[in-house]
Write an enzyme that holds these catalytic residues in place. Structure first.
Site, PDB file in Angstrom:
ATOM      1  N   ASP A 174       0.815  -1.235   0.000  1.00 41.50           N
ATOM      2  CA  ASP A 174       0.000   0.000   0.000  1.00 41.50           C
ATOM      3  C   ASP A 174       0.844   1.279   0.000  1.00 41.50           C
ATOM      4  O   ASP A 174       0.499   2.251  -0.670  1.00 41.50           O
ATOM      5  CB  ASP A 174      -0.902   0.057   1.247  1.00 41.50           C
ATOM      6  CG  ASP A 174      -1.954  -1.029   1.238  1.00 41.50           C
ATOM      7  OD1 ASP A 174      -2.145  -1.661   0.182  1.00 41.50           O
ATOM      8  OD2 ASP A 174      -2.586  -1.249   2.292  1.00 41.50           O
TER       9      ASP A 174
HETATM   10  P1  NAP Z   1       0.722  -3.985   3.113  1.00 39.39           P
HETATM   11  O1  NAP Z   1       0.119  -3.006   2.179  1.00 39.39           O
HETATM   12  O2  NAP Z   1      -0.146  -4.681   4.078  1.00 39.39           O
HETATM   13  O3  NAP Z   1       1.469  -5.061   2.212  1.00 39.39           O
HETATM   14  C1  NAP Z   1       2.279  -6.028   2.770  1.00 39.39           C
HETATM   15  C2  NAP Z   1       2.639  -7.014   1.685  1.00 39.39           C
HETATM   16  O4  NAP Z   1       3.565  -7.921   2.255  1.00 39.39           O
HETATM   17  C3  NAP Z   1       1.451  -7.824   1.202  1.00 39.39           C
HETATM   18  O5  NAP Z   1       1.035  -7.401  -0.086  1.00 39.39           O
HETATM   19  C4  NAP Z   1       1.944  -9.273   1.220  1.00 39.39           C
HETATM   20  O6  NAP Z   1       1.811  -9.841  -0.082  1.00 39.39           O
HETATM   21  C5  NAP Z   1       3.422  -9.154   1.611  1.00 39.39           C
HETATM   22  N1  NAP Z   1       3.854 -10.177   2.549  1.00 39.39           N
HETATM   23  C6  NAP Z   1       3.197 -10.667   3.619  1.00 39.39           C
HETATM   24  N2  NAP Z   1       3.912 -11.635   4.213  1.00 39.39           N
HETATM   25  C7  NAP Z   1       5.045 -11.761   3.489  1.00 39.39           C
HETATM   26  C8  NAP Z   1       6.183 -12.593   3.588  1.00 39.39           C
HETATM   27  N3  NAP Z   1       6.308 -13.521   4.567  1.00 39.39           N
HETATM   28  N4  NAP Z   1       7.175 -12.454   2.681  1.00 39.39           N
HETATM   29  C9  NAP Z   1       7.060 -11.547   1.676  1.00 39.39           C
HETATM   30  N5  NAP Z   1       6.009 -10.738   1.525  1.00 39.39           N
HETATM   31  C10 NAP Z   1       4.999 -10.833   2.428  1.00 39.39           C
HETATM   32  O7  NAP Z   1       1.907  -3.342   3.964  1.00 39.39           O
HETATM   33  P2  NAP Z   1       2.595  -1.907   3.868  1.00 39.39           P
HETATM   34  O8  NAP Z   1       2.976  -1.579   2.459  1.00 39.39           O
HETATM   35  O9  NAP Z   1       3.647  -1.918   4.933  1.00 39.39           O
HETATM   36  O10 NAP Z   1       1.453  -0.884   4.245  1.00 39.39           O
HETATM   37  C11 NAP Z   1       0.904  -0.851   5.538  1.00 39.39           C
HETATM   38  C12 NAP Z   1      -0.598  -0.897   5.456  1.00 39.39           C
HETATM   39  O11 NAP Z   1      -1.102  -1.263   6.734  1.00 39.39           O
HETATM   40  C13 NAP Z   1      -1.219   0.439   5.111  1.00 39.39           C
HETATM   41  O12 NAP Z   1      -2.433   0.261   4.423  1.00 39.39           O
HETATM   42  C14 NAP Z   1      -1.470   1.039   6.488  1.00 39.39           C
HETATM   43  O13 NAP Z   1      -2.436   2.055   6.501  1.00 39.39           O
HETATM   44  C15 NAP Z   1      -1.939  -0.196   7.223  1.00 39.39           C
HETATM   45  N6  NAP Z   1      -1.762  -0.152   8.675  1.00 39.39           N
HETATM   46  C16 NAP Z   1      -0.668   0.472   9.189  1.00 39.39           C
HETATM   47  C17 NAP Z   1      -0.509   0.559  10.555  1.00 39.39           C
HETATM   48  C18 NAP Z   1       0.673   1.322  11.126  1.00 39.39           C
HETATM   49  O14 NAP Z   1       0.528   1.958  12.157  1.00 39.39           O
HETATM   50  N7  NAP Z   1       1.831   1.236  10.499  1.00 39.39           N
HETATM   51  C19 NAP Z   1      -1.448  -0.060  11.409  1.00 39.39           C
HETATM   52  C20 NAP Z   1      -2.537  -0.741  10.828  1.00 39.39           C
HETATM   53  C21 NAP Z   1      -2.688  -0.759   9.451  1.00 39.39           C
HETATM   54  P3  NAP Z   1       1.790 -11.435  -0.266  1.00 39.39           P
HETATM   55  O15 NAP Z   1       0.667 -11.935   0.571  1.00 39.39           O
HETATM   56  O16 NAP Z   1       1.598 -11.612  -1.720  1.00 39.39           O
HETATM   57  O17 NAP Z   1       3.112 -11.937   0.201  1.00 39.39           O
END
Ligand code: NAP
Length: 456
Positions: free
Chosen positions: A386
């Site tokens: 994201d």
């Molecule tokens: P993300 O958008 O959730 O994407 C994480 C990616 O990691 C997924 O597409 C997944 O794809 C991949 N993944 C998962 N396990 C894996 C593994 N073992 N090895 C390799 N890849 C793996 O994460 P982000 O880009 O860090 O963005 C964070 C999101 O979480 C935002 O939408 C944010 O608003 C939200 N969020 C953030 C917080 C905060 O405080 N930081 C709290 C709650 C929510 P695959 O499944 O294809 O592997």
């Protein structure tokens, strides 16, 4: 005499709480901050137990045993990746305690409370119970036992406002009534619980971090009101610190994510964006093995690593560090691009990279790293999604629209490491996968990175 010692202990605890917040501001002093907060809390609890008005420890002992029985497995068994959910649960329990104390006070001492004290009690109970159900819902969304997309229904703003208005009216009635009104108070509790659900229901996964910190602020405010009610200065201060720091964090996160603060503050009252459908349109991607992908580093001078939730899930931070050390030893300039909401909690990536001994000066914040992408030869995206999604800039129908992102699409080559074509937390497809300059390397981040290192 005892009361003097208690007040002195409270002063020490309050100082430790303030120092704790100060020290937790920086990675270097964060552990110290954690200790200061914990010691401050231990002093506060022991001092309160020493107060002369406590005659029996039986029920305190029972509550302690139940608390330890729930808290210890939560701390020991829940993995690092589940800390945000754990935080949501902690808020839920803390807020439930505040709500229950207020309820007990009303039913036990309602007759002796004046209008002012009853109004404070109602504020405590409203915030306590709405935070309880709101945090439970946030827990369910973060743990993905509930859908992470916004749950929307027609007329939701009207329903939420009506519930809140009814709760406030009931509070006025309770505060102005000459005698306690048990049934109305019960109705008021139900409205407070319901409002917490309505508040979080329409908020999507991408906005959950801000929701957690605003719930933290509500729980703090509730505790502060409880302090006024119980005439406990430390509780007023600790609650105010909790409430104001939660509020400041929420405002900062809203700025970082370009979200309206009022939208998050009032949940259902604001405008929630519908989840967009994936836009695959028959486009194709280019998959590579780690061995094939490793050739991209030949001749690379500048590399940026963008870590995300997947790095945390795979516990790949140490291997990331090994890869970057290897590249640095070849004279490559390696930096880390850190998005404020990467992972699942504020500072998630900083904590993991600090654990792997990555030097702080290599971590570059979003605003500073974005202008450097056009000069970057390779961006390695380790389990992020994201926070890199250009839909945040280009697709007004996307739930991510408006959130500032790491502009990795401006780099010369993008090396995407993830396990599949699955979406990220916000549940939307990522146009980056289909760019001609993107190399998709599928697999667990730790495994892929180990193979990349072996191939270098
Ligand atoms: P993300 O958008 O959730 O994407 C994480 C990616 O990691 C997924 O597409 C997944 O794809 C991949 N993944 C998962 N396990 C894996 C593994 N073992 N090895 C390799 N890849 C793996 O994460 P982000 O880009 O860090 O963005 C964070 C999101 O979480 C935002 O939408 C944010 O608003 C939200 N969020 C953030 C917080 C905060 O405080 N930081 C709290 C709650 C929510 P695959 O499944 O294809 O592997």
């Amino acid at each position: 005499m005892v009361e003097h010692w208690v007040q002195l202990a409270y002063l020490v605890a309050a100082t430790l709480f303030i120092l704790s917040l100060r020290w937790m501001n920086e990675v270097r002093t964060a552990r110290l901050g954690n200790w200061a907060g914990s010691i401050g809390m231990a002093i506060a609890v022991v001092a309160t137990l020493g107060k002369p008005e406590i005659h029996s420890f039986l029920w305190i002992g029972v509550a302690l045993v139940i608390g330890v029985a729930i808290g210890t497995p939560m701390a020991l068994l829940m993995p690092m990746t589940a800390v945000p959910q754990r935080t949501a649960l902690s808020h839920a329990f803390g807020a439930l305690a505040a709500g229950l104390v207020g309820t007990a006070e009303y039913y036990l001492r309602g007759r002796t409370l004046g209008a002012g004290a009853t109004a404070i009690l109602c504020a405590e109970v409203l915030l306590g119970f709405l935070t309880f159900t709101g945090s439970l819902l946030a827990f369910g969304k973060l743990h993905e036992i509930l859908p992470t997309r916004p749950i929307l229904y027609p007329g939701r703003n009207f329903v939420s406002l009506a519930v809140l208005a009814l709760a406030i009216l009931s509070a006025f009635w309770l505060a102005s009534a000459p005698t306690p009104h048990g049934i109305l108070f019960g109705f008021f509790i139900v409205l407070s619980l319901l409002f917490g659900v309505l508040l979080v229901l329409p908020i999507g996964g991408a906005d959950m971090p801000t929701v957690i910190s605003i719930l933290n602020a509500y729980a703090g405010l509730s505790a502060s009101f409880m302090g006024f009610l119980l005439n406990n200065k430390l509780l007023i201060l600790a609650g105010a610190l909790d409430g104001s720091s939660g509020l400041i964090l929420s405002i900062q996160m809203c700025k970082a994510m370009n979200r309206s603060f009022t939208n998050v503050l009032f949940g259902a009252v604001g405008h929630a964006v519908e989840t967009a459908a994936p836009h695959r349109d028959g486009r194709s991607i280019q998959g590579y093995t780690p061995q094939e992908a490793s050739t991209v580093f030949e001749g690379a001078r500048a590399v940026v690593v963008v870590p995300g939730y997947g790095m945390a899930a795979a516990q790949a931070q140490h291997v990331v560090k090994e890869l970057t050390d290897r590249l640095s030893s070849r004279g490559v300039d390696v930096k880390f691009g850190i998005h404020p909401v990467a992972g699942r909690m504020p500072g998630h990536m900083n904590v993991l990279l600090a654990e792997a001994d990555v030097s702080y000066d290599r971590l570059v914040e979003m605003e500073q790293i974005n202008p450097l992408f056009p000069e970057t030869d390779v961006v390695i995206i380790v389990g992020a999604n994201d926070i890199t999604n250009p839909a945040a800039r280009t697709r007004p129908d996307s739930p991510l629209y408006g959130m500032p992102i790491l502009e990795v699409d401006k780099a010369k080559t993008i090396l995407f490491i993830k396990r599949s074509m699955a979406t990220g937390f916000a549940g939307v497809d990522n146009d980056l996968f289909y760019l001609s300059k993107t190399m998709m390397v599928f697999g667990d981040a730790k495994k892929v990175l180990n193979e990349l290192i072996a191939a270098l």
